[in-house]
Write a protein that holds these residues in place. Structure first.
Motif, PDB file in Angstrom:
ATOM      1  N   HIS A   1       1.633  -0.040  14.449  1.00 46.03           N
ATOM      2  CA  HIS A   1       1.598  -0.922  15.616  1.00 46.03           C
ATOM      3  C   HIS A   1       2.464  -2.138  15.329  1.00 46.03           C
ATOM      4  O   HIS A   1       3.314  -2.508  16.104  1.00 46.03           O
ATOM      5  N   SER A   2       2.182  -2.764  14.184  1.00 46.80           N
ATOM      6  CA  SER A   2       2.892  -3.994  13.831  1.00 46.80           C
ATOM      7  C   SER A   2       3.391  -3.974  12.398  1.00 46.80           C
ATOM      8  O   SER A   2       4.166  -4.822  12.021  1.00 46.80           O
ATOM      9  N   ALA A   3       2.961  -3.009  11.616  1.00 46.56           N
ATOM     10  CA  ALA A   3       3.403  -2.930  10.221  1.00 46.56           C
ATOM     11  C   ALA A   3       4.779  -2.292  10.154  1.00 46.56           C
ATOM     12  O   ALA A   3       5.203  -1.591  11.061  1.00 46.56           O
ATOM     13  N   MET A   4       5.458  -2.550   9.055  1.00 43.67           N
ATOM     14  CA  MET A   4       6.736  -1.887   8.770  1.00 43.67           C
ATOM     15  C   MET A   4       6.499  -1.055   7.531  1.00 43.67           C
ATOM     16  O   MET A   4       6.136  -1.579   6.492  1.00 43.67           O
ATOM     17  N   ASN A   5       6.653   0.255   7.651  1.00 47.11           N
ATOM     18  CA  ASN A   5       6.404   1.088   6.486  1.00 47.11           C
ATOM     19  C   ASN A   5       7.306   2.306   6.442  1.00 47.11           C
ATOM     20  O   ASN A   5       7.869   2.728   7.421  1.00 47.11           O
ATOM     21  N   ARG A   6       7.439   2.796   5.254  1.00 50.39           N
ATOM     22  CA  ARG A   6       8.049   4.095   4.983  1.00 50.39           C
ATOM     23  C   ARG A   6       6.999   4.822   4.145  1.00 50.39           C
ATOM     24  O   ARG A   6       5.967   5.175   4.657  1.00 50.39           O
ATOM     25  N   VAL A   7       7.236   5.005   2.852  1.00 51.78           N
ATOM     26  CA  VAL A   7       6.208   5.586   2.006  1.00 51.78           C
ATOM     27  C   VAL A   7       5.284   4.479   1.491  1.00 51.78           C
ATOM     28  O   VAL A   7       4.102   4.685   1.292  1.00 51.78           O
ATOM     29  N   THR A   8       5.848   3.291   1.337  1.00 51.45           N
ATOM     30  CA  THR A   8       5.078   2.116   0.937  1.00 51.45           C
ATOM     31  C   THR A   8       5.141   1.107   2.080  1.00 51.45           C
ATOM     32  O   THR A   8       6.190   0.914   2.677  1.00 51.45           O
ATOM     33  N   VAL A   9       4.009   0.465   2.384  1.00 53.39           N
ATOM     34  CA  VAL A   9       3.972  -0.531   3.453  1.00 53.39           C
ATOM     35  C   VAL A   9       4.829  -1.721   3.040  1.00 53.39           C
ATOM     36  O   VAL A   9       4.653  -2.281   1.961  1.00 53.39           O
ATOM     37  N   GLN A  10       5.768  -2.093   3.894  1.00 56.25           N
ATOM     38  CA  GLN A  10       6.692  -3.178   3.594  1.00 56.25           C
ATOM     39  C   GLN A  10       6.242  -4.492   4.204  1.00 56.25           C
ATOM     40  O   GLN A  10       6.354  -5.537   3.587  1.00 56.25           O
TER      41      GLN A  10
ATOM     42  N   ALA B   1       0.847  -1.197   0.000  1.00 56.21           N
ATOM     43  CA  ALA B   1       0.000   0.000   0.000  1.00 56.21           C
ATOM     44  C   ALA B   1       0.885   1.250   0.000  1.00 56.21           C
ATOM     45  O   ALA B   1       1.878   1.316   0.713  1.00 56.21           O
ATOM     46  N   VAL B   2       0.523   2.227  -0.808  1.00 59.12           N
ATOM     47  CA  VAL B   2       1.278   3.471  -0.911  1.00 59.12           C
ATOM     48  C   VAL B   2       0.644   4.496   0.031  1.00 59.12           C
ATOM     49  O   VAL B   2      -0.528   4.825  -0.098  1.00 59.12           O
ATOM     50  N   LEU B   3       1.431   4.987   0.987  1.00 58.72           N
ATOM     51  CA  LEU B   3       0.937   5.939   1.980  1.00 58.72           C
ATOM     52  C   LEU B   3       1.180   7.383   1.574  1.00 58.72           C
ATOM     53  O   LEU B   3       0.586   8.300   2.129  1.00 58.72           O
ATOM     54  N   GLY B   4       2.076   7.581   0.626  1.00 57.86           N
ATOM     55  CA  GLY B   4       2.372   8.930   0.165  1.00 57.86           C
ATOM     56  C   GLY B   4       3.151   8.864  -1.125  1.00 57.86           C
ATOM     57  O   GLY B   4       3.802   7.863  -1.414  1.00 57.86           O
ATOM     58  N   GLU B   5       3.046   9.916  -1.922  1.00 63.43           N
ATOM     59  CA  GLU B   5       3.766   9.980  -3.180  1.00 63.43           C
ATOM     60  C   GLU B   5       4.564  11.272  -3.240  1.00 63.43           C
ATOM     61  O   GLU B   5       4.162  12.281  -2.655  1.00 63.43           O
TER      62      GLU B   5
END
Length: 198
Positions: free
Chosen positions: A49-58, A33-37
């Motif tokens: 909480h438990s996800a690993m993300n930067r701009v895209t959820v890893q 999932a893309v959280l920002g562009e």
């Protein structure tokens, strides 16, 4: 400190979290999932909480989400929140510098161990990761990750099957990781857990 599942929000006092809580929604974050562009305004701030993300959820998981407008308003109102965000930005900057130095000086195996330990700390021992994705994250070729992963598996540190890594021996992996793993933990502690000087 509060009992929030996000590391940054857990450092906030219960009063601050109580002021934020009506504006936070728990949202699922799916891998990819893309959280920002780039060059586009982001609508929400996320506190994994438990996800690993930067701009895209890893790595999929959950996060507390808040509209960016509401978050900005709360940061203006609540100095503790503002200071916490600034400390976290300082940590991210230090992490980027440390990662650059690590990529230039350490072996693929050391970097892989460091990165798997970080993911383990964030999401647990079962990591839904491909070699291609890991190669991208640690800045090496996929074949280099494949060779290092085979060695770690032969040494009993991980179990790896297509797209899933299970950390089997965290202690042994810590001994094989580069010192950057400890450096990053210390930088986090110094930035996020340091007592404020009056």
């Amino acid at each position: 400190m509060s009992q929030h599942p996000n590391a940054v929000l857990a450092l906030m006092s219960n009063d601050v979290l109580a002021r934020m809580q009506p504006h936070l929604d728990v949202v699922p974050l799916e891998s990819g999932a893309v959280l920002g562009e780039p060059f586009r305004r982001i609508p929400h701030a996320y506190f994994p909480h438990s996800a690993m993300n930067r701009v895209t959820v890893q790595i999929r998981g959950e996060a507390s989400g808040i509209s960016l407008a509401q978050f900005a308003a709360l940061m203006l109102e609540i100095s503790e929140l503002r200071k916490g965000v600034i400390r976290f930005e300082q940590y991210l900057f230090a992490q980027a510098q440390q990662t650059g130095a690590c990529n230039a000086h350490h072996t693929v195996s050391q970097k892989l161990c460091k990165w798997l330990l970080r993911m383990h700390d964030l999401t647990g021992p079962v990591l839904p990761l491909t070699q291609e994705f890991i190669a991208y994250m640690i800045g090496v070729r996929r074949t280099s990750v494949s060779d290092a992963a085979k060695t770690l598996q032969a040494d009993g540190l991980i179990d790896y099957h297509r797209g899933t890594i299970r950390v089997l021996n965290k202690t042994k992996m810590e001994s094989q990781a580069c010192e950057c793993a400890d450096d990053l933990r210390n930088q986090y502690r110094d930035a996020m857990l340091a007592e404020e000087v009056a």
